[in-house]
Design a protein around this motif. Structure first.
Motif, PDB file in Angstrom:
ATOM      1  N   SER A  26       0.819  -1.218   0.000  1.00 40.18           N
ATOM      2  CA  SER A  26       0.000   0.000   0.000  1.00 40.18           C
ATOM      3  C   SER A  26       0.848   1.261   0.000  1.00 40.18           C
ATOM      4  O   SER A  26       0.339   2.367  -0.172  1.00 40.18           O
ATOM      5  N   GLY A  27       2.173   1.097   0.204  1.00 38.01           N
ATOM      6  CA  GLY A  27       3.055   2.258   0.276  1.00 38.01           C
ATOM      7  C   GLY A  27       3.339   2.705   1.702  1.00 38.01           C
ATOM      8  O   GLY A  27       4.195   3.568   1.937  1.00 38.01           O
ATOM      9  N   ILE A  28       2.644   2.115   2.667  1.00 35.27           N
ATOM     10  CA  ILE A  28       2.848   2.473   4.078  1.00 35.27           C
ATOM     11  C   ILE A  28       4.221   2.007   4.540  1.00 35.27           C
ATOM     12  O   ILE A  28       4.646   0.897   4.244  1.00 35.27           O
ATOM     13  N   ILE A  29       4.923   2.889   5.236  1.00 37.26           N
ATOM     14  CA  ILE A  29       6.219   2.553   5.827  1.00 37.26           C
ATOM     15  C   ILE A  29       5.961   1.968   7.208  1.00 37.26           C
ATOM     16  O   ILE A  29       5.422   2.650   8.081  1.00 37.26           O
ATOM     17  N   SER A  30       6.347   0.710   7.383  1.00 33.52           N
ATOM     18  CA  SER A  30       5.973  -0.013   8.607  1.00 33.52           C
ATOM     19  C   SER A  30       7.172  -0.619   9.338  1.00 33.52           C
ATOM     20  O   SER A  30       8.087  -1.148   8.703  1.00 33.52           O
ATOM     21  N   PRO A  31       7.143  -0.603  10.678  1.00 36.27           N
ATOM     22  CA  PRO A  31       8.199  -1.241  11.461  1.00 36.27           C
ATOM     23  C   PRO A  31       7.977  -2.744  11.637  1.00 36.27           C
ATOM     24  O   PRO A  31       8.759  -3.421  12.292  1.00 36.27           O
ATOM     25  N   ILE A  32       6.895  -3.249  11.046  1.00 35.05           N
ATOM     26  CA  ILE A  32       6.558  -4.662  11.222  1.00 35.05           C
ATOM     27  C   ILE A  32       6.150  -5.283   9.891  1.00 35.05           C
ATOM     28  O   ILE A  32       5.516  -4.641   9.046  1.00 35.05           O
ATOM     29  N   TYR A  33       6.563  -6.530   9.709  1.00 34.02           N
ATOM     30  CA  TYR A  33       6.147  -7.275   8.516  1.00 34.02           C
ATOM     31  C   TYR A  33       5.812  -8.703   8.961  1.00 34.02           C
ATOM     32  O   TYR A  33       6.564  -9.307   9.732  1.00 34.02           O
ATOM     33  N   THR A  34       4.705  -9.204   8.485  1.00 35.42           N
ATOM     34  CA  THR A  34       4.242 -10.536   8.885  1.00 35.42           C
ATOM     35  C   THR A  34       4.123 -11.449   7.679  1.00 35.42           C
ATOM     36  O   THR A  34       3.535 -11.082   6.662  1.00 35.42           O
ATOM     37  N   ASP A  35       4.673 -12.655   7.803  1.00 35.33           N
ATOM     38  CA  ASP A  35       4.588 -13.663   6.741  1.00 35.33           C
ATOM     39  C   ASP A  35       4.160 -14.991   7.355  1.00 35.33           C
ATOM     40  O   ASP A  35       4.968 -15.881   7.599  1.00 35.33           O
ATOM     41  N   ASN A  36       2.853 -15.119   7.577  1.00 34.96           N
ATOM     42  CA  ASN A  36       2.322 -16.346   8.188  1.00 34.96           C
ATOM     43  C   ASN A  36       2.333 -17.539   7.240  1.00 34.96           C
ATOM     44  O   ASN A  36       2.013 -18.658   7.654  1.00 34.96           O
ATOM     45  N   ARG A  37       2.717 -17.316   5.984  1.00 40.75           N
ATOM     46  CA  ARG A  37       2.852 -18.443   5.062  1.00 40.75           C
ATOM     47  C   ARG A  37       3.947 -19.401   5.523  1.00 40.75           C
ATOM     48  O   ARG A  37       3.960 -20.575   5.153  1.00 40.75           O
ATOM     49  N   LEU A  38       4.871 -18.877   6.321  1.00 42.11           N
ATOM     50  CA  LEU A  38       5.964 -19.706   6.833  1.00 42.11           C
ATOM     51  C   LEU A  38       5.470 -20.810   7.770  1.00 42.11           C
ATOM     52  O   LEU A  38       6.148 -21.816   7.963  1.00 42.11           O
ATOM     53  N   ILE A  39       4.308 -20.603   8.371  1.00 39.37           N
ATOM     54  CA  ILE A  39       3.809 -21.541   9.381  1.00 39.37           C
ATOM     55  C   ILE A  39       3.727 -22.971   8.855  1.00 39.37           C
ATOM     56  O   ILE A  39       4.091 -23.920   9.555  1.00 39.37           O
ATOM     57  N   VAL A  40       3.281 -23.125   7.612  1.00 42.62           N
ATOM     58  CA  VAL A  40       3.088 -24.476   7.083  1.00 42.62           C
ATOM     59  C   VAL A  40       4.412 -25.210   6.869  1.00 42.62           C
ATOM     60  O   VAL A  40       4.421 -26.433   6.674  1.00 42.62           O
ATOM     61  N   SER A  41       5.524 -24.487   6.903  1.00 38.99           N
ATOM     62  CA  SER A  41       6.843 -25.117   6.724  1.00 38.99           C
ATOM     63  C   SER A  41       7.419 -25.666   8.022  1.00 38.99           C
ATOM     64  O   SER A  41       8.458 -26.329   8.009  1.00 38.99           O
ATOM     65  N   TYR A  42       6.754 -25.393   9.141  1.00 41.09           N
ATOM     66  CA  TYR A  42       7.230 -25.840  10.461  1.00 41.09           C
ATOM     67  C   TYR A  42       6.150 -26.711  11.106  1.00 41.09           C
ATOM     68  O   TYR A  42       5.208 -26.180  11.712  1.00 41.09           O
ATOM     69  N   PRO A  43       6.258 -28.033  10.959  1.00 39.50           N
ATOM     70  CA  PRO A  43       5.184 -28.939  11.411  1.00 39.50           C
ATOM     71  C   PRO A  43       4.719 -28.737  12.849  1.00 39.50           C
ATOM     72  O   PRO A  43       3.510 -28.732  13.102  1.00 39.50           O
ATOM     73  N   LYS A  44       5.653 -28.573  13.800  1.00 40.60           N
ATOM     74  CA  LYS A  44       5.236 -28.425  15.203  1.00 40.60           C
ATOM     75  C   LYS A  44       4.458 -27.128  15.414  1.00 40.60           C
ATOM     76  O   LYS A  44       3.424 -27.115  16.089  1.00 40.60           O
ATOM     77  N   THR A  45       4.982 -26.046  14.844  1.00 43.72           N
ATOM     78  CA  THR A  45       4.287 -24.757  14.944  1.00 43.72           C
ATOM     79  C   THR A  45       2.946 -24.827  14.221  1.00 43.72           C
ATOM     80  O   THR A  45       1.927 -24.368  14.740  1.00 43.72           O
ATOM     81  N   ARG A  46       2.955 -25.407  13.033  1.00 43.22           N
ATOM     82  CA  ARG A  46       1.734 -25.538  12.244  1.00 43.22           C
ATOM     83  C   ARG A  46       0.666 -26.314  13.006  1.00 43.22           C
ATOM     84  O   ARG A  46      -0.483 -25.864  13.130  1.00 43.22           O
TER      85      ARG A  46
END
Length: 208
Positions: A26-46
């Protein structure tokens, strides 16, 4: 301790970087970025997070009969949760197909069966609420939305209120920040910058 926050930090699904912020689509400058797609790569966390989503749905929406994922990030989580709950699953396309049956909803949903929508992340809530709108237009009753993580931004809270849709998240930004400070991912001062951004995402003064 919020275990979901701990898991998200552990697998680096959430990056907190006030000193070197991200630029959102969106163009917003943010101090945080989230990528929950990673969850499926970690069986215990998933397995833990999908189990918690299933528990949340059973507790808050006991009358639900089907699970709907948002496209695309919500789809794998909806698939795992629907299996845990032994419910039908469908997903809603971000764009209606321009070929074949030109459907927005993929999968079979019965208009008599109320559904719960699964989203991985809530920021403004706009994309998720578009899914809710499509389902309602197709005469599907939406009981509410569950998400893994929410920034808990005021626009999101207001958008859900206006749409008259209930939402619950396993973890909010406030909860994650407490864990991040405790584990020394960020300092207390940086946590205040992030919360300042959350309260006014379009105001660049959050850095000060």
């Amino acid at each position: 301790m919020n275990k979901v926050a701990n898991e998200l930090l552990k697998i680096k699904a959430v990056f907190l970087r006030p000193s070197n912020p991200f630029t959102w689509a969106s163009g917003i400058i943010s101090p945080i970025y989230t990528d929950n797609r990673l969850i499926v790569s970690y069986p215990k966390t998933r397995d833990y997070i999908e189990g918690e989503l299933a528990k949340l749905i059973k507790a808050k929406f006991p009358k639900s009969k089907a699970i709907v994922g948002t496209s695309t990030a919500g789809i794998p989580h909806a698939a795992y949760v629907s299996k845990i709950l032994n419910m039908p699953m469908a997903y809603v396309r971000s764009k209606v197909k321009d070929h074949g049956r030109a459907k927005a909803i993929e999968g079979e949903l019965n208009s008599k069966d109320p559904v719960v929508v699964i989203e991985d992340l809530l920021s403004t809530g706009n994309s998720c609420l578009e899914v809710v709108k499509i389902l309602r237009t197709n005469k599907i009753k939406v009981l509410g939305v569950v998400s893994i993580f929410s920034y808990n931004m005021k626009p999101c809270i207001n958008n859900f209120k206006v749409t008259k849709c209930i939402s619950y998240s396993l973890c909010t930004l406030d909860e994650l920040i407490i864990e991040a400070v405790k584990q020394k991912f960020i300092s207390s001062q940086e946590s205040q910058q992030i919360l300042k951004f959350r309260n006014e995402p379009n105001n660049p003064n959050w850095k000060k």
